[in-house]
Design an enzyme around this catalytic site. Structure first.
Site, PDB file in Angstrom:
ATOM      1  N   LYS A   1      -8.887 -13.068  -5.321  1.00 17.55           N
ATOM      2  CA  LYS A   1     -10.244 -13.000  -4.781  1.00 17.55           C
ATOM      3  C   LYS A   1     -11.278 -13.484  -5.792  1.00 17.55           C
ATOM      4  O   LYS A   1     -12.326 -13.985  -5.435  1.00 17.55           O
ATOM      5  CB  LYS A   1     -10.580 -11.562  -4.396  1.00 17.55           C
ATOM      6  CG  LYS A   1      -9.865 -11.084  -3.150  1.00 17.55           C
ATOM      7  CD  LYS A   1     -10.279  -9.651  -2.851  1.00 17.55           C
ATOM      8  CE  LYS A   1      -9.359  -8.997  -1.854  1.00 17.55           C
ATOM      9  NZ  LYS A   1      -9.060  -7.607  -2.217  1.00 17.55           N
TER      10      LYS A   1
ATOM     11  N   LYS B   1      -9.007  -4.722 -17.876  1.00 20.24           N
ATOM     12  CA  LYS B   1     -10.408  -4.472 -17.495  1.00 20.24           C
ATOM     13  C   LYS B   1     -11.271  -4.251 -18.735  1.00 20.24           C
ATOM     14  O   LYS B   1     -12.424  -4.682 -18.780  1.00 20.24           O
ATOM     15  CB  LYS B   1     -10.511  -3.237 -16.581  1.00 20.24           C
ATOM     16  CG  LYS B   1      -9.943  -3.454 -15.218  1.00 20.24           C
ATOM     17  CD  LYS B   1     -10.866  -4.278 -14.354  1.00 20.24           C
ATOM     18  CE  LYS B   1     -10.204  -4.571 -13.022  1.00 20.24           C
ATOM     19  NZ  LYS B   1     -10.854  -5.582 -12.236  1.00 20.24           N
TER      20      LYS B   1
ATOM     21  N   LYS C   1      -1.986 -16.979  -9.950  1.00 20.52           N
ATOM     22  CA  LYS C   1      -1.880 -16.663  -8.526  1.00 20.52           C
ATOM     23  C   LYS C   1      -3.239 -16.758  -7.829  1.00 20.52           C
ATOM     24  O   LYS C   1      -4.282 -16.613  -8.462  1.00 20.52           O
ATOM     25  CB  LYS C   1      -1.248 -15.282  -8.328  1.00 20.52           C
ATOM     26  CG  LYS C   1      -2.059 -14.117  -8.803  1.00 20.52           C
ATOM     27  CD  LYS C   1      -1.461 -12.807  -8.291  1.00 20.52           C
ATOM     28  CE  LYS C   1      -2.532 -11.733  -8.313  1.00 20.52           C
ATOM     29  NZ  LYS C   1      -2.186 -10.514  -7.655  1.00 20.52           N
TER      30      LYS C   1
HETATM   31  P1  AMP Z   1      -5.952  -7.332  -3.956  1.00 19.56           P
HETATM   32  O1  AMP Z   1      -6.577  -8.577  -3.389  1.00 19.56           O
HETATM   33  O2  AMP Z   1      -5.681  -7.467  -5.432  1.00 19.56           O
HETATM   34  O3  AMP Z   1      -6.676  -6.065  -3.588  1.00 19.56           O
HETATM   35  O4  AMP Z   1      -4.491  -7.255  -3.312  1.00 19.56           O
HETATM   36  C1  AMP Z   1      -4.211  -6.783  -2.023  1.00 19.56           C
HETATM   37  C2  AMP Z   1      -2.753  -7.034  -1.683  1.00 19.56           C
HETATM   38  O5  AMP Z   1      -2.479  -8.463  -1.601  1.00 19.56           O
HETATM   39  C3  AMP Z   1      -1.762  -6.492  -2.738  1.00 19.56           C
HETATM   40  O6  AMP Z   1      -0.650  -5.928  -2.083  1.00 19.56           O
HETATM   41  C4  AMP Z   1      -1.383  -7.716  -3.547  1.00 19.56           C
HETATM   42  O7  AMP Z   1      -0.122  -7.614  -4.160  1.00 19.56           O
HETATM   43  C5  AMP Z   1      -1.412  -8.841  -2.476  1.00 19.56           C
HETATM   44  N1  AMP Z   1      -1.729 -10.158  -3.115  1.00 19.56           N
HETATM   45  C6  AMP Z   1      -2.901 -10.482  -3.729  1.00 19.56           C
HETATM   46  N2  AMP Z   1      -2.866 -11.777  -4.189  1.00 19.56           N
HETATM   47  C7  AMP Z   1      -1.635 -12.290  -3.859  1.00 19.56           C
HETATM   48  C8  AMP Z   1      -0.990 -13.576  -4.043  1.00 19.56           C
HETATM   49  N3  AMP Z   1      -1.602 -14.605  -4.655  1.00 19.56           N
HETATM   50  N4  AMP Z   1       0.270 -13.741  -3.561  1.00 19.56           N
HETATM   51  C9  AMP Z   1       0.887 -12.711  -2.933  1.00 19.56           C
HETATM   52  N5  AMP Z   1       0.346 -11.483  -2.729  1.00 19.56           N
HETATM   53  C10 AMP Z   1      -0.909 -11.242  -3.176  1.00 19.56           C
END
Ligand code: AMP
Ligand code: TRP
Length: 333
Positions: free
Chosen positions: A199, A113, A196
């Site tokens: 968002k 960050k 990966k």
């Molecule tokens: P976030 O969108 O970073 O707040 O992630 C929310 C949840 O989704 C967390 O448990 C992440 O590990 C999971 N997650 C986010 N992106 C991926 C991805 N590309 N593949 C698998 N799990 C994901």
């Protein structure tokens, strides 16, 4: 036997995508019967990037609606907004006294960050793992279904729990651990083959639960492929492997077999494979999107769900805070 306590949170920073669905929400749904689950929208955590106040409520409501449309049942779990539990910031304050500058500055997500937003290195970013530890410890949870990227944060939560126990009273907080279904987590790659799905990365290479059928078709038809294998039974490049993974998650066995065999025999046509995957993906996402859109319009129902979720979560959080206050010596009356 009492059920194991589970906590997990999703930040309200944008539209949920296939990675969130297959990496997180699908596991929440699988745990909702067997465990005592607390799932929340991490709206305080989203404040580190100063979101526009106009967008915050819709973002929080969307995360709730998309979780329910994906199969989470608010009657079985406590589904709430982090900011509805005043016990969380109270525990966060207590844990901040046990967290050291040196260890917080070393956290890789903090260092990322600092690189990404050098003009906004606020104290909330530094203490992000302390707030996350408070989210988990407030319910004295033992299982935390999250992706690999959150492992370091969980290690810190265990350290803070141990430090509290050593100072104020053994075994008050159990140690929380990352929980994975079948011992592995699904990692969905971006359709452009770069890292990966997330968002904030390339929106054209990310499939959102809110995408309509045509958008899904367009994005999948543009997914990265190549000229195809030239040797029978070749190892797949990771972007092709990702398309097969998505097919495995949404298509029928006979469809998967057909393309797997074609790949192994070097006569696969990626155009056809993507057309098939696009249709199966659209069929898969359609009911989730339609249900989420309906729910999101119904603010009264969403408010009711959040309120009931907060009440359930409050019952457990209040007990923890009362115990923590007593152990620290804050019990004057
Ligand atoms: P976030 O969108 O970073 O707040 O992630 C929310 C949840 O989704 C967390 O448990 C992440 O590990 C999971 N997650 C986010 N992106 C991926 C991805 N590309 N593949 C698998 N799990 C994901
Ligand atoms: N930091 C998590 C993420 O970025 C979200 C989160 C906040 C969380 N508090 C939590 C996850 C507590 C699990 C438990 O994905």
């Amino acid at each position: 036997m009492s059920k194991e306590i589970v906590v997990s949170g999703i930040r309200s920073t944008g539209h949920l995508h296939l990675g969130n669905y297959f990496g997180a929400i699908q596991n929440y749904v699988k745990m909702q019967d067997a465990c005592n689950c607390y799932f929340f929208v991490a709206d305080y955590h989203s404040l580190t990037t100063h979101p526009d106040p106009k967008d915050l409520k819709e973002n929080v409501f969307r995360v709730v609606a998309e979780n329910i449309a994906s199969g989470l049942d608010p009657n079985k779990v406590a589904l709430y907004a982090q900011s509805d539990l005043p016990e969380i910031p109270e525990l966060y304050l207590m844990l901040n006294m046990l967290a050291y500058m040196g260890e917080l500055e070393k956290v890789p997500t903090f260092k990322d960050k600092v690189r990404q937003q050098p003009d906004n290195v606020n104290a909330g970013l530094l203490t992000y793992p302390v707030l996350m530890a408070a989210d988990i410890l407030i319910h004295r949870a033992v299982k935390v279904p999250v992706g690999k990227d959150q492992e370091q944060h969980l290690e810190m939560a265990r350290n803070f729990a141990q430090r509290f126990n050593n100072r104020y009273g053994m075994d008050f907080f159990p140690e929380p651990h990352v929980y994975r279904f079948n011992n592995d987590t699904v990692k969905i790659m971006s359709l452009d083959g770069n890292g990966k799905m997330s968002k904030s990365e390339n929106v054209n290479a990310t499939i959102y639960l809110s995408d309509d059928d045509d958008t899904i078709r367009k994005k999948i038809m543009k997914a990265k492929t190549d000229a195809g294998p030239t040797e029978p039974n070749s190892v797949m490049p990771d972007y092709i492997h990702n398309l097969f993974l998505l097919m495995n998650l949404t298509s029928t066995e006979s469809v998967i077999d057909t393309y797997q065999t074609a790949y192994n025999n070097c006569n696969i046509r990626y155009g056809d494979m993507k057309k098939q995957l696009a249709e199966d993906m659209a069929t898969f996402i359609r009911p989730i999107r339609e249900h989420a859109t309906e729910l999101q319009k119904d603010h009264d129902s969403l408010r009711k769900i959040l309120k009931e979720g907060a009440e359930k979560a409050h019952a457990s959080a209040a007990q923890t805070i009362e115990g923590a206050r007593k152990l620290i010596g804050i019990n004057y009356y």
